[in-house]
Design an enzyme around this catalytic site. Structure first.
Site, PDB file in Angstrom:
ATOM      1  N   HIS A  17       0.858  -1.185   0.000  1.00 56.35           N
ATOM      2  CA  HIS A  17       0.000   0.000   0.000  1.00 56.35           C
ATOM      3  C   HIS A  17       0.886   1.224   0.000  1.00 56.35           C
ATOM      4  O   HIS A  17       1.950   1.209   0.638  1.00 56.35           O
ATOM      5  CB  HIS A  17      -0.904   0.009   1.246  1.00 56.35           C
ATOM      6  CG  HIS A  17      -2.043   0.950   1.112  1.00 56.35           C
ATOM      7  ND1 HIS A  17      -1.907   2.293   1.389  1.00 56.35           N
ATOM      8  CD2 HIS A  17      -3.313   0.762   0.697  1.00 56.35           C
ATOM      9  CE1 HIS A  17      -3.073   2.878   1.163  1.00 56.35           C
ATOM     10  NE2 HIS A  17      -3.940   1.979   0.734  1.00 56.35           N
ATOM     11  N   ASP A  52      -8.104  -4.967  -0.085  1.00 55.84           N
ATOM     12  CA  ASP A  52      -8.659  -5.712  -1.219  1.00 55.84           C
ATOM     13  C   ASP A  52      -8.329  -7.185  -1.195  1.00 55.84           C
ATOM     14  O   ASP A  52      -8.876  -7.955  -1.978  1.00 55.84           O
ATOM     15  CB  ASP A  52      -8.159  -5.107  -2.528  1.00 55.84           C
ATOM     16  CG  ASP A  52      -8.775  -3.759  -2.759  1.00 55.84           C
ATOM     17  OD1 ASP A  52      -9.964  -3.623  -2.447  1.00 55.84           O
ATOM     18  OD2 ASP A  52      -8.074  -2.848  -3.220  1.00 55.84           O
TER      19      ASP A  52
HETATM   20  N1  ACO Z   1       4.184  -7.564  -4.980  1.00 51.97           N
HETATM   21  C1  ACO Z   1       5.521  -7.607  -5.111  1.00 51.97           C
HETATM   22  N2  ACO Z   1       6.347  -6.557  -4.888  1.00 51.97           N
HETATM   23  C2  ACO Z   1       5.770  -5.398  -4.519  1.00 51.97           C
HETATM   24  C3  ACO Z   1       4.370  -5.276  -4.351  1.00 51.97           C
HETATM   25  C4  ACO Z   1       3.571  -6.414  -4.601  1.00 51.97           C
HETATM   26  N3  ACO Z   1       2.244  -6.356  -4.465  1.00 51.97           N
HETATM   27  N4  ACO Z   1       4.077  -4.007  -4.001  1.00 51.97           N
HETATM   28  C5  ACO Z   1       5.236  -3.347  -3.913  1.00 51.97           C
HETATM   29  N5  ACO Z   1       6.263  -4.188  -4.223  1.00 51.97           N
HETATM   30  C6  ACO Z   1       7.694  -3.876  -4.187  1.00 51.97           C
HETATM   31  C7  ACO Z   1       8.125  -3.032  -5.399  1.00 51.97           C
HETATM   32  O1  ACO Z   1       8.531  -3.849  -6.469  1.00 51.97           O
HETATM   33  C8  ACO Z   1       9.245  -2.221  -4.818  1.00 51.97           C
HETATM   34  O2  ACO Z   1      10.386  -3.040  -4.717  1.00 51.97           O
HETATM   35  P1  ACO Z   1      11.859  -2.401  -4.866  1.00 51.97           P
HETATM   36  O3  ACO Z   1      11.989  -1.437  -3.735  1.00 51.97           O
HETATM   37  O4  ACO Z   1      12.776  -3.578  -4.782  1.00 51.97           O
HETATM   38  O5  ACO Z   1      11.889  -1.744  -6.211  1.00 51.97           O
HETATM   39  C9  ACO Z   1       8.773  -1.931  -3.373  1.00 51.97           C
HETATM   40  O6  ACO Z   1       7.915  -3.045  -3.051  1.00 51.97           O
HETATM   41  C10 ACO Z   1       8.008  -0.631  -3.223  1.00 51.97           C
HETATM   42  O7  ACO Z   1       6.940  -0.628  -4.183  1.00 51.97           O
HETATM   43  P2  ACO Z   1       6.311   0.682  -4.851  1.00 51.97           P
HETATM   44  O8  ACO Z   1       5.599   0.296  -6.096  1.00 51.97           O
HETATM   45  O9  ACO Z   1       7.366   1.746  -4.935  1.00 51.97           O
HETATM   46  O10 ACO Z   1       5.285   1.104  -3.740  1.00 51.97           O
HETATM   47  P3  ACO Z   1       4.135   2.139  -3.962  1.00 51.97           P
HETATM   48  O11 ACO Z   1       3.847   2.720  -2.641  1.00 51.97           O
HETATM   49  O12 ACO Z   1       4.423   3.070  -5.087  1.00 51.97           O
HETATM   50  O13 ACO Z   1       2.915   1.226  -4.490  1.00 51.97           O
HETATM   51  C11 ACO Z   1       1.027  -0.173  -4.540  1.00 51.97           C
HETATM   52  C12 ACO Z   1       1.862   0.801  -3.703  1.00 51.97           C
HETATM   53  C13 ACO Z   1       0.701   0.449  -5.906  1.00 51.97           C
HETATM   54  C14 ACO Z   1      -0.288  -0.426  -3.809  1.00 51.97           C
HETATM   55  C15 ACO Z   1       1.822  -1.494  -4.723  1.00 51.97           C
HETATM   56  O14 ACO Z   1       2.131  -2.041  -3.468  1.00 51.97           O
HETATM   57  C16 ACO Z   1       1.080  -2.506  -5.574  1.00 51.97           C
HETATM   58  O15 ACO Z   1       1.158  -2.452  -6.800  1.00 51.97           O
HETATM   59  N6  ACO Z   1       0.323  -3.462  -4.933  1.00 51.97           N
HETATM   60  C17 ACO Z   1      -0.463  -4.421  -5.652  1.00 51.97           C
HETATM   61  C18 ACO Z   1      -1.744  -3.764  -6.124  1.00 51.97           C
HETATM   62  C19 ACO Z   1      -2.744  -3.537  -5.013  1.00 51.97           C
HETATM   63  O16 ACO Z   1      -3.013  -4.406  -4.186  1.00 51.97           O
HETATM   64  N7  ACO Z   1      -3.327  -2.328  -4.993  1.00 51.97           N
HETATM   65  C20 ACO Z   1      -4.376  -1.954  -4.023  1.00 51.97           C
HETATM   66  C21 ACO Z   1      -3.916  -0.867  -3.117  1.00 51.97           C
HETATM   67  S1  ACO Z   1      -5.155  -0.602  -1.902  1.00 51.97           S
HETATM   68  C22 ACO Z   1      -6.273   0.385  -2.626  1.00 51.97           C
HETATM   69  O17 ACO Z   1      -6.081   1.067  -3.591  1.00 51.97           O
HETATM   70  C23 ACO Z   1      -7.578   0.370  -2.005  1.00 51.97           C
END
Ligand code: ACO
Length: 428
Positions: free
Chosen positions: A307, A364
């Site tokens: 998140h 979710d």
């Molecule tokens: N699976 C695997 N790796 C992940 C995930 C995931 N679900 N989420 C983040 N990471 C990793 C990234 O690859 C990154 O790794 P790195 O530092 O080695 O490059 C690190 O964790 C940070 O990730 P970011 O994308 O920079 O985090 P950000 O805060 O921008 O993104 C987000 C948050 C978009 C929710 C992300 O965690 C994601 O895509 N999750 C899956 C989709 C999801 O469940 N979305 C619902 C959010 S809740 C809502 O909207 C109600």
């Protein structure tokens, strides 16, 4: 703590005031940055460090896993309040008295119909159309049937626009689903509660009465409350920025629905279920998918994990997980998807990659399992999220207009070509 931050550019110091929120959060006020520095701006793609507004609606502390609406904890609200009480709280700032709540719901019910011509618009959509696209279009189309723009300085006009959309939106949600299923488009019943009406309008079969199930009513009430607001996320910011041009409430909401649709935001609940299904079909090997999620060469992400703000357990996920167990238990459903979900959750919580990056299950991860148990098609999951988020968007829009916020217009750092003379076609 000092009351200012200092930015130094080319040896010149510029003082910027610090402002504090009621929960002691600190912000550097950069309103005067450009004028005092002769044009410097800040850059923060994705706004990870940028506050777009001051807001008194929702407080969340992602490190501690705290979420409060207008000061009330999400745990207490989910346990003790009805969705309509929470809607009133978010929009108007206080929990309603019994009288205020009665009036609020009576006014909402008086608008719980849509112009019959809306059916023609629904008919024009192909059956394969995604319900989020349909819902966004229908919400925007309501403007055509309710053309008067809202004078936000007039409390009555503001109130009327709010109860109107709260009345009509569940009808659009239910019709979006029923149309896809080839079912007749029906209305609710004034003797039912808001949540009961949603269930009836969605599920009543043409030739039998709809029997309400208290466990489903309670679960849906909780789900809607948990989704009702989440401060300046992608869709709320979209609603605020759309409304900041003084576009009307309904079209601002329609923009919010489109923003919610994406799989990195509200669309994640659909993506979670599709992912769990795919893992089950592939033999249920959760370890294989954990490895894929960690492989930087592989675009696969574990949907429902991580998140932008929560770097701790999403407090909503705990409540939903419990509700999922209750619904499945009550309906006697043994869902193999749940085993895959539990397996993934356990592995992720123990895995160094996920621990290091503070990736916990989000709201979710479990909501889709409940929706599925309720008989809601996967494509409708994000629509249900939108139904819950509606009061939050309204509250954000209303706050933005009442605070007379300026039009949202970010700056940019231009990194393209500098001036070059035009070349005629023959010279290229
Ligand atoms: N699976 C695997 N790796 C992940 C995930 C995931 N679900 N989420 C983040 N990471 C990793 C990234 O690859 C990154 O790794 P790195 O530092 O080695 O490059 C690190 O964790 C940070 O990730 P970011 O994308 O920079 O985090 P950000 O805060 O921008 O993104 C987000 C948050 C978009 C929710 C992300 O965690 C994601 O895509 N999750 C899956 C989709 C999801 O469940 N979305 C619902 C959010 S809740 C809502 O909207 C109600």
């Amino acid at each position: 703590m000092s009351d200012k931050a200092i930015v130094e550019i080319d040896g010149n110091k510029h003082e910027l005031p610090l402002i504090k929120g009621t929960e002691n959060e600190v912000a550097i006020d950069i309103k005067a940055l450009r004028s005092s520095t002769g044009g410097a701006i800040t850059i923060d793609p994705g706004y990870k460090n940028t506050g777009s507004c001051e807001s008194a609606i929702t407080f969340l502390d992602g490190e501690k896993g705290i979420l409060r609406y207008r000061g009330y904890s999400i745990e207490e609200l989910a346990e003790k309040a009805s969705f309509l009480e929470v809607a009133y709280l978010l929009i108007f700032g206080e929990l309603p008295t019994g009288e205020e709540l009665d009036k609020f719901y009576t006014d909402i019910k008086s608008h719980a119909v849509v112009d019959e011509d809306v059916k023609k618009i629904i008919d024009a959509f192909p059956k394969a159309a995604h319900p989020m696209g349909v819902l966004s279009s229908l919400t925007s189309a309501l403007t055509a049937f309710n053309p008067s723009t809202v004078d936000v300085r007039n409390n009555d006009e503001m109130y009327n626009a709010i109860v109107k959309i709260l009345g009509k939106f569940p009808v659009l949600v239910a019709w979006t689903m029923r149309k896809k299923q080839g079912l007749p488009l029906i209305y609710g019943d004034d003797n039912l509660s808001y949540v009961e009406n949603v269930l009836k309008m969605m599920f009543k079969s043409p030739n039998s009465e709809y029997e309400q199930n208290p466990v489903l009513i309670d679960a849906l009430n909780k789900l809607l409350i948990l989704h009702a607001d989440h401060e300046q996320n992608c869709s709320a910011s979209t609603v605020r920025i759309t409304g900041s041009s003084h576009a009307g409430l309904f079209v601002s909401l329609s923009a919010g629905i489109s923003a919610l649709w994406g799989p990195l935001h509200g669309g994640a609940n659909q993506a979670v279920l599709e992912m769990l299904e795919a893992i089950k079909e592939d033999g249920g090997d959760t370890k294989k998918y954990m490895a894929k999620a960690k492989d930087k060469e592989d675009p696969f992400r574990l949907m429902g994990f991580g998140h932008r703000v929560y770097k701790n357990f999403d407090p909503r996920a705990r409540i939903i997980k419990k509700a999922a167990d209750e619904v499945l238990g009550d309906l006697g459903i043994e869902d193999p998807i749940l085993d895959v979900a539990k397996g993934l959750e356990k592995e992720a919580l123990e895995d160094q990659y996920f621990v290091d990056r503070k990736l916990y299950p989000n709201v979710d991860f479990y909501s889709g399992i409940i929706y599925r148990a309720m008989g809601i098609p996967v494509e409708m999951f994000t629509v249900m999220f939108a139904l819950g988020r509606l009061p939050g968007w309204i509250a954000q829009w209303r706050e933005m207009r009442l605070r007379k916020e300026p039009i949202g217009r970010p700056r940019q750092l231009y990194v393209g070509e500098t001036y070059r003379p035009f070349k005629s076609l023959s010279e290229r």
